[in-house]
Scaffold this motif. Structure first.
Motif, PDB file in Angstrom:
ATOM      1  N   PRO A  79       0.821  -1.217   0.000  1.00 42.85           N
ATOM      2  CA  PRO A  79       0.000   0.000   0.000  1.00 42.85           C
ATOM      3  C   PRO A  79       0.852   1.262   0.000  1.00 42.85           C
ATOM      4  O   PRO A  79       1.942   1.304   0.577  1.00 42.85           O
ATOM      5  CB  PRO A  79      -0.808  -0.118   1.304  1.00 42.85           C
ATOM      6  N   GLU A  80       0.344   2.289  -0.647  1.00 43.83           N
ATOM      7  CA  GLU A  80       1.012   3.593  -0.633  1.00 43.83           C
ATOM      8  C   GLU A  80       1.041   4.153   0.778  1.00 43.83           C
ATOM      9  O   GLU A  80       1.994   4.816   1.186  1.00 43.83           O
ATOM     10  CB  GLU A  80       0.277   4.543  -1.565  1.00 43.83           C
ATOM     11  N   SER A  81      -0.026   3.875   1.539  1.00 45.65           N
ATOM     12  CA  SER A  81      -0.079   4.338   2.924  1.00 45.65           C
ATOM     13  C   SER A  81      -0.862   3.336   3.759  1.00 45.65           C
ATOM     14  O   SER A  81      -1.762   2.669   3.262  1.00 45.65           O
ATOM     15  CB  SER A  81      -0.733   5.722   3.022  1.00 45.65           C
ATOM     16  N   VAL A  82      -0.479   3.239   5.026  1.00 45.69           N
ATOM     17  CA  VAL A  82      -1.185   2.433   6.014  1.00 45.69           C
ATOM     18  C   VAL A  82      -1.395   3.331   7.225  1.00 45.69           C
ATOM     19  O   VAL A  82      -0.427   3.743   7.874  1.00 45.69           O
ATOM     20  CB  VAL A  82      -0.395   1.170   6.402  1.00 45.69           C
ATOM     21  N   VAL A  83      -2.658   3.676   7.499  1.00 45.66           N
ATOM     22  CA  VAL A  83      -2.972   4.668   8.520  1.00 45.66           C
ATOM     23  C   VAL A  83      -3.922   4.057   9.551  1.00 45.66           C
ATOM     24  O   VAL A  83      -4.925   3.447   9.173  1.00 45.66           O
ATOM     25  CB  VAL A  83      -3.634   5.910   7.886  1.00 45.66           C
ATOM     26  N   PRO A  84      -3.613   4.213  10.857  1.00 43.48           N
ATOM     27  CA  PRO A  84      -4.566   3.737  11.869  1.00 43.48           C
ATOM     28  C   PRO A  84      -5.896   4.469  11.727  1.00 43.48           C
ATOM     29  O   PRO A  84      -5.933   5.667  11.461  1.00 43.48           O
ATOM     30  CB  PRO A  84      -3.883   4.074  13.194  1.00 43.48           C
ATOM     31  N   ARG A  85      -6.985   3.760  11.908  1.00 41.05           N
ATOM     32  CA  ARG A  85      -8.312   4.349  11.768  1.00 41.05           C
ATOM     33  C   ARG A  85      -9.210   3.770  12.860  1.00 41.05           C
ATOM     34  O   ARG A  85      -9.111   2.586  13.178  1.00 41.05           O
ATOM     35  CB  ARG A  85      -8.867   4.018  10.386  1.00 41.05           C
ATOM     36  N   ARG A  86     -10.046   4.597  13.432  1.00 44.27           N
ATOM     37  CA  ARG A  86     -11.010   4.125  14.429  1.00 44.27           C
ATOM     38  C   ARG A  86     -12.401   4.212  13.820  1.00 44.27           C
ATOM     39  O   ARG A  86     -12.814   5.274  13.349  1.00 44.27           O
ATOM     40  CB  ARG A  86     -10.920   4.952  15.709  1.00 44.27           C
ATOM     41  N   VAL A  87     -13.116   3.101  13.819  1.00 44.65           N
ATOM     42  CA  VAL A  87     -14.477   3.032  13.289  1.00 44.65           C
ATOM     43  C   VAL A  87     -15.390   2.657  14.444  1.00 44.65           C
ATOM     44  O   VAL A  87     -15.388   1.513  14.906  1.00 44.65           O
ATOM     45  CB  VAL A  87     -14.579   2.002  12.157  1.00 44.65           C
ATOM     46  N   GLY A  88     -16.139   3.644  14.929  1.00 44.48           N
ATOM     47  CA  GLY A  88     -16.945   3.397  16.122  1.00 44.48           C
ATOM     48  C   GLY A  88     -16.044   3.108  17.307  1.00 44.48           C
ATOM     49  O   GLY A  88     -15.183   3.923  17.661  1.00 44.48           O
ATOM     50  N   ASP A  89     -16.216   1.939  17.913  1.00 40.01           N
ATOM     51  CA  ASP A  89     -15.385   1.550  19.055  1.00 40.01           C
ATOM     52  C   ASP A  89     -14.237   0.635  18.645  1.00 40.01           C
ATOM     53  O   ASP A  89     -13.532   0.116  19.515  1.00 40.01           O
ATOM     54  CB  ASP A  89     -16.240   0.823  20.102  1.00 40.01           C
ATOM     55  N   LEU A  90     -14.046   0.430  17.349  1.00 43.45           N
ATOM     56  CA  LEU A  90     -13.068  -0.548  16.887  1.00 43.45           C
ATOM     57  C   LEU A  90     -11.913   0.123  16.157  1.00 43.45           C
ATOM     58  O   LEU A  90     -12.100   1.095  15.420  1.00 43.45           O
ATOM     59  CB  LEU A  90     -13.754  -1.566  15.960  1.00 43.45           C
ATOM     60  N   ASP A  91     -10.717  -0.386  16.403  1.00 43.88           N
ATOM     61  CA  ASP A  91      -9.522   0.102  15.722  1.00 43.88           C
ATOM     62  C   ASP A  91      -9.233  -0.761  14.511  1.00 43.88           C
ATOM     63  O   ASP A  91      -9.403  -1.986  14.539  1.00 43.88           O
ATOM     64  CB  ASP A  91      -8.321   0.071  16.670  1.00 43.88           C
ATOM     65  N   CYS A  92      -8.775  -0.119  13.439  1.00 47.31           N
ATOM     66  CA  CYS A  92      -8.392  -0.854  12.248  1.00 47.31           C
ATOM     67  C   CYS A  92      -7.297  -0.065  11.530  1.00 47.31           C
ATOM     68  O   CYS A  92      -6.798   0.941  12.049  1.00 47.31           O
ATOM     69  CB  CYS A  92      -9.589  -1.072  11.324  1.00 47.31           C
ATOM     70  N   LEU A  99      -4.458   4.342  -8.218  1.00 42.76           N
ATOM     71  CA  LEU A  99      -4.864   3.674  -9.449  1.00 42.76           C
ATOM     72  C   LEU A  99      -4.728   4.683 -10.588  1.00 42.76           C
ATOM     73  O   LEU A  99      -5.326   5.764 -10.519  1.00 42.76           O
ATOM     74  CB  LEU A  99      -6.310   3.172  -9.360  1.00 42.76           C
ATOM     75  N   PRO A 100      -3.977   4.373 -11.640  1.00 41.12           N
ATOM     76  CA  PRO A 100      -3.752   5.347 -12.718  1.00 41.12           C
ATOM     77  C   PRO A 100      -5.026   5.900 -13.341  1.00 41.12           C
ATOM     78  O   PRO A 100      -5.061   7.047 -13.763  1.00 41.12           O
ATOM     79  CB  PRO A 100      -2.935   4.536 -13.742  1.00 41.12           C
ATOM     80  N   LEU A 101      -6.075   5.099 -13.382  1.00 38.10           N
ATOM     81  CA  LEU A 101      -7.306   5.541 -14.026  1.00 38.10           C
ATOM     82  C   LEU A 101      -7.946   6.711 -13.300  1.00 38.10           C
ATOM     83  O   LEU A 101      -8.596   7.558 -13.920  1.00 38.10           O
ATOM     84  CB  LEU A 101      -8.277   4.360 -14.096  1.00 38.10           C
TER      85      LEU A 101
END
Length: 202
Positions: A79-92, A99-101
């Protein structure tokens, strides 16, 4: 020594080009014209598009199918980037690939700690210009993502998509004259495909 029977040579690796054709195949149901233009821009034939989609579906349905997160890494690379993200009460983690298009977008996959994939769609690239969405007329095919439409015309109500990789939003939006309308917007892989305006609202 006998000759080998004729047959199709084994398919090569599934590439980022093939994956873009898979995205286009889903979008062709709503916007065949733009899809044809995009396919030609990629230098691919209609047969290439069908074959890419056929191979992708076979990968998804194979009893030896790899986890979705592994499959995306295999096809799209690191991946070009991997960023921590919180969705509701869950971490991901949010994994993003260019994508060139669609240079102003990124393909984003939300990956849970157990490497399950929660979501997969197109989002605006960091730093890319955000579309100006003020009226119903601004909602043209491929003009915006799910999040952008929801922010511009909130509150928006999510709707169940008509097929996998499809989403819907219901909201109100004014036309150029300022008359507000009930709108249903349909998205494929997170990108707007079409809108249907219903009755007016005061």
């Amino acid at each position: 020594m006998g000759r080998m029977p004729p047959g199709k040579p084994p398919a090569g690796p599934f590439t980022p080009l093939d994956f873009q054709l898979v995205l286009l195949r889903r979008m062709a149901d709503h916007n065949p014209g733009p899809v044809e233009d995009a396919r030609r821009a990629l230098g691919a034939s209609a047969a290439d598009l069908r074959e890419a989609n056929k191979r992708w579906q076979a990968m998804l349905r194979s009893p030896r199918s790899r986890p979705a997160a592994t499959r995306y890494r295999s096809v799209l690379g690191t991946p070009e980037s991997v960023v921590p993200r919180r969705v509701g009460d869950l971490d991901c983690e949010a994994w993003q690939w260019p994508l060139p298009l669609w240079p102003d977008l990124r393909f984003e996959v939300l990956v849970a700690p157990d490497r399950a994939v929660w979501n997969e769609w197109l989002v605006r690239a960091p730093g890319a210009p955000v579309p100006v969405l003020r009226t119903l007329e601004d909602l043209t095919p491929w003009s915006c993502t799910v999040d952008e439409a929801a922010r511009a015309f909130g509150p928006a109500r999510p709707l169940q998509g008509s097929a996998p990789t499809r989403w819907g939003l219901a909201f109100t939006a004014p036309d150029r004259r300022g008359v507000r309308h009930e709108v249903v917007a349909e998205f494929t892989w997170g990108l707007l495909q079409r809108t249907a305006a219903g009755g007016r609202r005061p």
